[in-house]
Design an enzyme around this catalytic site. Structure first.
Site, short mmCIF file in Angstrom:
data_model
loop_
_atom_site.label_atom_id
_atom_site.label_comp_id
_atom_site.label_asym_id
_atom_site.label_seq_id
_atom_site.Cartn_x
_atom_site.Cartn_y
_atom_site.Cartn_z
N GLN A 1 -8.52 -7.40 0.32
CA GLN A 1 -8.13 -7.16 -1.07
C GLN A 1 -9.33 -6.67 -1.87
OE1 GLN A 1 -6.13 -10.73 -2.41
NE2 GLN A 1 -4.32 -10.29 -1.16
N ASP B 1 -3.77 -15.41 7.40
CA ASP B 1 -2.50 -15.92 6.86
C ASP B 1 -1.71 -16.74 7.89
OD1 ASP B 1 -3.05 -14.71 4.46
OD2 ASP B 1 -1.91 -12.90 4.90
N ARG C 1 0.84 -1.21 0.00
CA ARG C 1 0.00 0.00 0.00
C ARG C 1 0.86 1.25 0.00
NH1 ARG C 1 -2.73 -4.26 1.86
NH2 ARG C 1 -5.01 -4.30 1.85
C1 S3P Z 1 -4.10 -9.07 2.17
C2 S3P Z 1 -5.32 -9.55 2.52
C3 S3P Z 1 -5.60 -10.97 2.78
C4 S3P Z 1 -4.33 -11.77 3.00
C5 S3P Z 1 -3.27 -11.43 2.01
C6 S3P Z 1 -2.92 -9.95 2.07
C7 S3P Z 1 -3.95 -7.63 1.90
O1 S3P Z 1 -6.27 -11.51 1.65
O2 S3P Z 1 -4.60 -13.14 2.97
O3 S3P Z 1 -2.10 -12.18 2.26
O4 S3P Z 1 -2.81 -7.14 1.85
O5 S3P Z 1 -4.98 -6.95 1.74
P1 S3P Z 1 -7.87 -11.35 1.52
O6 S3P Z 1 -8.15 -9.95 1.69
O7 S3P Z 1 -8.26 -11.80 0.16
O8 S3P Z 1 -8.42 -12.25 2.59
#
Ligand code: S3P
Length: 426
Positions: free
Chosen positions: A167, A313, A25
């Protein structure tokens, strides 16, 4: 790598590398800000390098000097059309977040990634982006990358996301920067909120209420300084290791303890762990602490519901930890693990079974009856960094030797993992 059962406790202190989610980010938002942002403790893992490479291809100058990154941002409308396909490598965060940004540009682009990325679900971002008016298509018509995005004017929406995914949420909020009115996302449970915190730090008008986050369009983002906290997802391996190896006592410094990420700490506490937070502070926009972890005799627990996104994670290494403690651990509502870099639910169940663990896969999680001895064996990472590191930690307490096959994938999130493990082991 060959891991042997540890005969001595883990000791010493360590600063784990920068947080992967926050590093991504930091690059993205500083590229969209006006001026030069200085980023300290950036994670030089392969995933974050993919994000850097994508923004360089869109005309952003990014320099590395004396362990810091300097991003010369060009403002919200300053990206230029990439001349090549944007390669997101193994990174779901790069692919999904960048898609939100690309949807609102005045140019078209193509995104791709490795075999894992090309099989991960993208419909979850295509649906909300399309309802904002975006032109996004899966080139192979299978709802996966490669994706073609023709940038256009977007509409602000209120998206009720069926999954708690940072995400997805971040993708929609980033597209919302380019929309005609406010954009909101409501999730079933709160996922990590780094986008909300950091966008607001750069000057965007972001509001949150419960599991809803909203952003106003067309903010003036201004360059700033970002100190990336240590990654709690990387700290998790050593937290588990210190709790499992008798006599251990370690101090992990500068670890991010954002409450949307700290589920592992709460679960370990529920299991009876001796973990103390010291020097709790706020670094920029994120809470940080030093963590003192002492070997503890643990018992099983239940992990479900709102807790899941806060440790998503870490579930592979939590499964290893649960295998070594007394009693039963039940993990529910974790079906998202099936669509990570690999199917982490199936792999943890099959490989821990091969190590002698009493573990059962369920539709949305697993049941682990802990306390049986683990036996060393060869474990294939399936090119998933979190699988490789979780089994390296299992190897510390398993009889004999544990071989981690195809473990160069560890470079994705923790290139110096073995070096740090060695540092605590001697
Ligand atoms: C992340 C969100 C998580 C995580 C990924 C990193 C992020 O995924 O598992 O390793 O940086 O927004 P999801 O948002 O799809 O659960």
């Amino acid at each position: 790598m060959l891991i042997k059962k540890l005969k001595t406790p883990l000791h010493g202190e360590l600063s784990v590398p920068g947080d992967k989610s926050i590093s991504h980010r930091a690059v993205m938002f500083s590229s969209l800000a006006q001026g030069t942002t200085e980023i300290s403790n950036f994670l030089n893992g392969a995933d974050c390098l993919s994000t850097i490479s994508c923004f360089r291809k869109m005309g952003i100058e990014i320099e590395e000097r004396l362990d810091k990154l300097y991003i010369h941002g060009k403002g919200l409308h300053g990206l230029s059309a990439p001349k090549e396909v944007l390669d997101c490598g193994n990174s779901g965060t790069t692919t999904r977040l960048i898609s939100g940004i690309l949807a609102g540009q005045s140019f078209s682009s193509e995104l791709t990634g490795d075999a894992s990325i090309q099989s991960r679900p993208m419909k979850r971002i295509m649906d909300p982006l399309e309802s904002m008016g975006a032109n996004i298509c899966s080139i192979k018509a299978n709802n996966c990358a490669p994706l073609f995005i023709q940038g256009t004017h977007l509409r602000g929406i209120h998206y009720a996301s069926p999954i708690a995914s940072a995400q997805v949420k971040s993708c929609v909020l980033l597209a919302g920067l380019y929309a005609d009115m406010k954009t909101s996302v409501t999730e079933p449970y709160l996922s990590r909120n780094h986008t909300e915190l950091m966008l607001s730090y750069f000057g965007a008008d972001v509001t949150t209420s419960g599991t809803t986050a909203s952003v106003e369009p067309d903010p003036a983002l201004t360059a700033t300084k970002i100190q990336v906290p240590g990654d709690i997802s990387s700290a998790a391996y050593f937290i588990a290791a210190a709790l499992m190896v008798p006599g251990s006592e370690i101090l992990l410094k500068n670890v991010g303890i954002n409450p949307t990420r700290d589920g592992i700490l709460r679960v370990c506490k529920n299991m009876g762990a001796d973990i103390t937070q010291q020097n709790v502070r706020t670094d920029g926009c994120e809470p940080v602490a030093d963590l003192l972890i002492r070997y503890s005799s643990l018992h099983g627990t239940v992990i479900e519901g709102a807790m899941i996104p806060t440790l998503i994670d870490e579930i592979p290494v939590i499964a290893v930890l649960a295998a070594t403690c007394q009693g039963t651990t039940i993990i529910r509502n974790a079906e998202e693990l099936k669509v990570k870099e690999s199917n982490r639910l199936d792999i943890m169940v099959s490989e821990l079974t091969r190590m002698g663990v009493d573990i059962e896969g369920t539709e949305d999680g697993m049941i682990i009856r802990g306390g049986k001895p683990l036996h060393g064996t060869a474990v294939d990472s399936r090119l998933d960094h979190r699988i490789a590191m979780s089994f390296a930690i299992a190897g510390l307490v398993a009889d004999g030797e544990t071989e981690i096959l195809r473990d160069s994938c560890i470079d994705i999130s923790y290139p110096i993992f073995y070096k740090d493990l060695l540092k605590l082991s001697v």
